[in-house]
Structures are given as structure tokens and as C-alpha cells.
Design a protein around this motif. Structure first.
Motif, PDB file in Angstrom:
ATOM      1  N   VAL A  62      41.104  32.771  45.963  1.00 33.88           N
ATOM      2  CA  VAL A  62      40.066  33.345  46.823  1.00 33.88           C
ATOM      3  C   VAL A  62      40.202  34.863  46.769  1.00 33.88           C
ATOM      4  CG1 VAL A  62      39.112  33.461  49.134  1.00 33.88           C
ATOM      5  CG2 VAL A  62      40.114  31.329  48.312  1.00 33.88           C
ATOM      6  N   SER A  63      39.213  35.522  46.213  1.00 27.19           N
ATOM      7  CA  SER A  63      39.286  36.980  46.033  1.00 27.19           C
ATOM      8  C   SER A  63      37.995  37.625  46.494  1.00 27.19           C
ATOM      9  CB  SER A  63      39.551  37.317  44.563  1.00 27.19           C
ATOM     10  OG  SER A  63      38.470  36.846  43.756  1.00 27.19           O
ATOM     11  N   ALA A  64      38.104  38.929  46.716  1.00 32.37           N
ATOM     12  CA  ALA A  64      36.943  39.717  47.131  1.00 32.37           C
ATOM     13  C   ALA A  64      37.104  41.130  46.589  1.00 32.37           C
ATOM     14  CB  ALA A  64      36.816  39.744  48.654  1.00 32.37           C
ATOM     15  N   VAL A  92      36.500  29.441  50.347  1.00 36.76           N
ATOM     16  CA  VAL A  92      35.254  29.896  49.725  1.00 36.76           C
ATOM     17  C   VAL A  92      34.113  29.077  50.288  1.00 36.76           C
ATOM     18  CG1 VAL A  92      33.974  30.166  47.564  1.00 36.76           C
ATOM     19  CG2 VAL A  92      36.442  30.605  47.618  1.00 36.76           C
ATOM     20  N   ASP A 126      30.562  33.431  49.340  1.00 32.76           N
ATOM     21  CA  ASP A 126      31.358  34.198  50.295  1.00 32.76           C
ATOM     22  C   ASP A 126      32.812  33.774  50.249  1.00 32.76           C
ATOM     23  OD1 ASP A 126      29.111  35.541  51.166  1.00 32.76           O
ATOM     24  OD2 ASP A 126      28.717  34.147  52.803  1.00 32.76           O
ATOM     25  N   ALA A 127      33.687  34.776  50.359  1.00 35.54           N
ATOM     26  CA  ALA A 127      35.106  34.517  50.572  1.00 35.54           C
ATOM     27  C   ALA A 127      35.357  34.543  52.076  1.00 35.54           C
ATOM     28  CB  ALA A 127      35.949  35.576  49.874  1.00 35.54           C
ATOM     29  N   ALA A 167      32.335  37.325  47.554  1.00 33.14           N
ATOM     30  CA  ALA A 167      33.438  36.938  46.673  1.00 33.14           C
ATOM     31  C   ALA A 167      33.487  37.843  45.456  1.00 33.14           C
ATOM     32  CB  ALA A 167      33.293  35.474  46.257  1.00 33.14           C
TER      33      ALA A 167
END
Length: 479
Positions: free
Chosen positions: A366-368, A402, A406-407, A478
Motif C-alpha cells: 500500500v503506497s501513496a 486499498v 485510494d490508499a 494511491a
């Protein structure tokens, strides 16, 4: 000999506001006149075009009618001439005069050598010099007379070579058209007056909401009171809708000013406490020698309170920068699990000392795209807030995941929750509910969280049921 110094100017009360005189310009009134004139000009132009078209069509119709009379008469007379010569022609003309079917016409027959073998001219047509009138060919020709009258003549060549001419004066038609012009001009003037008056009345009625709006705005500018509202009607008229929108804007401005006053009150209250402590520490330092106390302890207390004030001001500036879009973000691809791990390790001792269980459940990958330091601030503030209001034996959990594009980052606690009346206001600067007044803090943590998250293009939501804890859900695009 010395003179007394002049009296100082009278001081103006601190709350007095200098107000400029508002020019009494009647914009709606001037606009009413202009629109009325434009309405009159447009209506008058349309009426003039209609009158001119009507007159032109009438003139053309009368001319065609006269020419049709001349053409039909020439055909009838020429036929009689072909059948019985001049004698039959004279009998036909005499019979028509006697029967009342004769119109005043010029009739002439020209034989060889352009000599007139027959001539008939109504009495009173002395202005036409027909003796010298020699048309060049068959068809229509015109002989001018006095006072603008003219004789329209149709010429036709007969089988025996003679020229047969029938003409009609334009004077009766000109007199009729002159009367029509006078009538149309009078009608045009009346229509112009009606258009001017009607345009003024209609535009004045239509612009009444604009006058109400101007009167309300002028009153606000002159008195400074935002309680005035534009009277509006419940219609679909754009000006009425404008008045309703202005009223809504005034409501928002009043609410904003009230919020600003509340924020200033809170700032003053929160600054007063550390400043009073700072003053007390400074006074203790001044008395340190007599009481046997180390002045450095007082200076340390002063430094601590000064840092508290600076932290409050820095946080307020960060919130303002984020809200106006001026916050500089060093975006990079961040794994939310790494940020959560750092925050958990930082607050694990705090949670353990308070007897609160701190757990993290982070989904991998999970990244942003976000600023590392700012996101650390967001997670740290949410964790600090959750641990602060969770009693001993409670639990704080952090989840990442997620949801579509969107994260998600969720911080949930098992504390007392947030009352429903406080839930919409927890994001306001320096707002403190009843349950938070006993807790030490700046009252800016959640405001900073919201400002930073929205500066990243995300959003944050608080979900709480009193007695069942609270959850803060952060959504970021995300990365």
C-alpha cells in the motif's frame, strides 16, 4: 515668554472604525433609464422598420393597381379601335363616362407621322405638356408635371402601325400616400412614447431585486453590520436568485467571522497560559538568589513555555499554508507500512506507560505519492490523539489497505468516542470539546491532519459512536 504646548489630539477609541462615506450612486436607477432607452430604441427601430415596410408595400400596391387599370383600359380601348376605328372608340369612352365606370385617364392615338388622330384629357390636367410627349418605344414611360405629379403612360403599337397611349396621373396616389405617411408618423410617435414609458416601467420592475441588493450592500458598507439581508422572492428570476446567493454569501461571511473570533479567542486563551507560565518562571528566576533556587531552572521553564508558543504558531502557519495551497510538498512514493512502523515504535512506550494496547495491521504494497515528513506528522498526530483519549486497558489499532484508487490509513481506538455535537467541529483550529479541555495540548493536531491530507489531494473522515471509540480514516491517491 513661553507658550503652553498644544493639546494632544484626542485619542480614538481602540474599537472605533473609520468609515468612508459611501457615494450615493443610484446604479439601478441609471441602469433602468439606459435599459428603458435601449428598449425604446429597439422597439422604435422595429416599429419604424414595420412602418417603412408597410408604406413601401402600400405604395407598390397602389402603383400596380394604377398600372393594372391603365393596362386593362388600353386593352379594352385598343380592341374597340381595332373593331370599329375611332368612331367605336369614342362611343365606348362616352358610354363608360355616362355609366360612371370611367376613371380620369389620358387617351391618345398617334397615326403616321406621329400626328394625333384621337386625344382625350381630363379637365385640370394642364400641368402635363403632352404635345411634346413622344415615347421612344412601346411600354411604360413617365411625363413629369407640376408640384411633383407625374403622368404614367403605357404605349402599345397597333397592327395598322398607330401608337395607342393610355396614361394615369400619380397625383391621387401621392395624396393618399401623403395622408398615409402622416397617419403612420403619428402612429410611430405614439408607439415611441408607449415604448419609452413601457420600457422604463418594465425595466424598473425587473430591476427591483437589483435595487434591493444595492440598498442592502450600501447599508452594510455604511454601518458595518452584516445582519442585513436582501429581500428576495421565491421565483426563478436570475436577479432573485442572485439576491438569494448574496444572502447565502453573507451567511457564510458571518459564520466565518464568528469562527475567526472564536479562533482568536482560543488563540488568546491558549497563548495566555504559556505566557503566564513564562512570566511566572521569569519572576521566580529574579527571586532565585533570595530563595536559594538555581536561576537555570527558571530559564529552562521559560524555554519550555517559549517552545510551546513557537510550536503553536508554527502549526498555525502550517495549517494556513496547507489551506491556501502554499505548502511545499516533496512528493515521493511512500510505503504506508514504513510510516506506520516508525510511528508505532515512537509511541509504543507512551502507550505502554498508559496501559494502552497499540497494534498495527498493515497490508503489504500500500503506497501513496506524498511528502514523508508531512505524512509522519499526520500519523503521529492521529496516534497521539488516539492514545491520549483511550483509557488504561483500552486498545488502539492502525490499519492500511486499498479501496479502488485510494490508499487507506485507519486509526481506531476504544476510547469514550466523540459526542455527536462535537464531531463536525473537531477539525476546527483550537477547538476543544468538553472531554478534551482537561488534556494538555495545542488543540491543533486534527486541524493540521485535515489540512495536510487535503493538500495531498486526499480527505480524512472521523467516525464515532459515543462510548464505542472513534475511527479516523485517511484516504490518499494511491501511488
Amino acid at each position: 515668554m513661553s507658550s503652553a504646548p498644544p493639546d494632544p489630539p484626542a485619542a480614538r477609541p481602540p474599537d472605533a472604525v473609520e468609515r468612508r462615506a459611501i457615494p450615493r450612486q443610484s446604479l439601478p436607477g441609471a441602469l433602468t433609464v439606459r435599459l428603458g432607452l435601449w428598449y425604446a430604441l429597439l422597439f422604435g427601430g422595429g416599429a419604424l422598420a414595420l412602418v417603412a415596410t408597410t408604406y413601401a408595400l402600400l405604395a407598390f400596391s397602389l402603383q400596380q393597381r394604377d398600372r393594372e387599370v391603365v393596362r386593362s383600359t388600353l386593352t379594352r380601348y385598343a380592341s374597340a379601335y381595332d373593331r370599329g376605328g375611332l368612331r367605336l372608340l369614342e362611343r365606348v369612352i362616352t358610354a363608360e363616362r355616362a355609366g360612371g365606370r370611367y376613371e380620369p385617364l389620358f387617351v391618345r392615338v398617334l397615326g403616321d407621322g406621329a400626328q394625333a388622330t384621337y386625344f382625350s384629357m381630363p379637365e385640370g390636367w394642364t400641368d402635363f405638356d403632352v404635345a411634346r410627349f413622344r415615347p421612344a418605344a412601346d411600354g411604360w414611360s413617365e411625363l413629369s408635371g407640376g408640384e411633383g405629379a407625374a403622368l404614367e403612360v403605357l404605349t402599345a403599337r397597333l397592327p395598322d402601325g398607330a401608337l395607342f397611349q393610355v396614361g394615369k396621373s400619380t397625383e391621387p396616389r401621392a395624396e393618399l400616400l401623403a395622408r398615409v405617411r402622416r397617419s403612420l408618423l403619428l402612429a410611430f410617435l405614439v408607439l415611441g412614447l408607449i415604448a419609452a414609458g413601457g420600457g422604463y416601467v418594465l425595466t424598473r420592475s425587473a430591476l427591483q431585486p437589483l435595487r434591493d441588493l444595492g440598498r442592502t450592500v450600501r447599508g452594510i458598507l455604511e454601518t458595518g453590520r452584516l445582519g442585513a439581508r436582501v429581500p428576495v422572492r421565491d421565483t426563478e428570476d436570475p436577479l432573485d436568485q442572485l439576491g438569494a446567493q448574496v444572502n447565502a454569501l453573507l451567511d457564510r461571511i458571518e459564520a466565518l467571522i464568528a469562527a475567526m473570533r472564536g479562533s482568536l479567542d482560543n488563540v488568546a486563551h491558549d497563548l495566555r497560559t504559556p505566557l503566564m507560565r513564562l512570566r511566572a518562571a521569569a519572576e521566580a528566576g529574579l527571586r532565585a538568589d533570595s530563595q536559594g533556587r538555581d536561576p537555570r531552572e527558571a530559564l529552562a521553564d521559560c524555554l519550555e513555555e517559549a517552545e510551546r508558543v513557537v510550536a503553536m504558531l508554527d502549526t498555525l502557519m502550517d495549517i494556513s499554508e496547507a489551506e491556501v495551497g502554499a505548502m511545499r510538498l516533496q512528493r515521493e512514493r511512500l510505503e504506508l507500512a514504513d510510516i506506520v512502523g516508525d510511528a508505532v515504535s515512537l509511541y509504543s512506550d507512551v502507550a505502554e506507560d498508559k496501559g494502552v494496547s497499540l497494534e498495527s495491521h498493515c497490508a503489504p504494497g500500500v503506497s501513496a505519492s506524498a511528502d514523508l515528513n508531512r505524512m509522519r506528522q499526520v500519523v503521529a498526530n492521529l496516534l497521539d490523539n488516539a492514545i491520549k483519549y483511550t483509557p488504561a486497558g483500552g486498545r488502539v489499532e492502525i490499519h492500511t489497505g486499498v479501496d479502488g484508487a485510494d490508499a487507506l490509513l485507519t486509526v481506531a481506538d476504544s476510547g469514550p468516542g466523540i459526542p455527536a455535537e462535537d464531531l463536525p467541529r473537531i477539525w476546527e483550529r483550537l477547538y476543544r470539546g468538553d472531554a478534551s479541555r482537561s488534556e494538555r495540548g495545542l488543540g491543533l493536531g486534527l486541524s493540521l491532519v485535515k489540512a495536510v491530507v487535503e493538500a495531498h489531494g486526499g480527505r480524512v473522515q472521523a467516525i464515532s459512536t459515543p462510548g464505542q471509540g472513534a475511527s479516523f480514516v485517511v484516504r490518499l491517491p494511491a501511488g
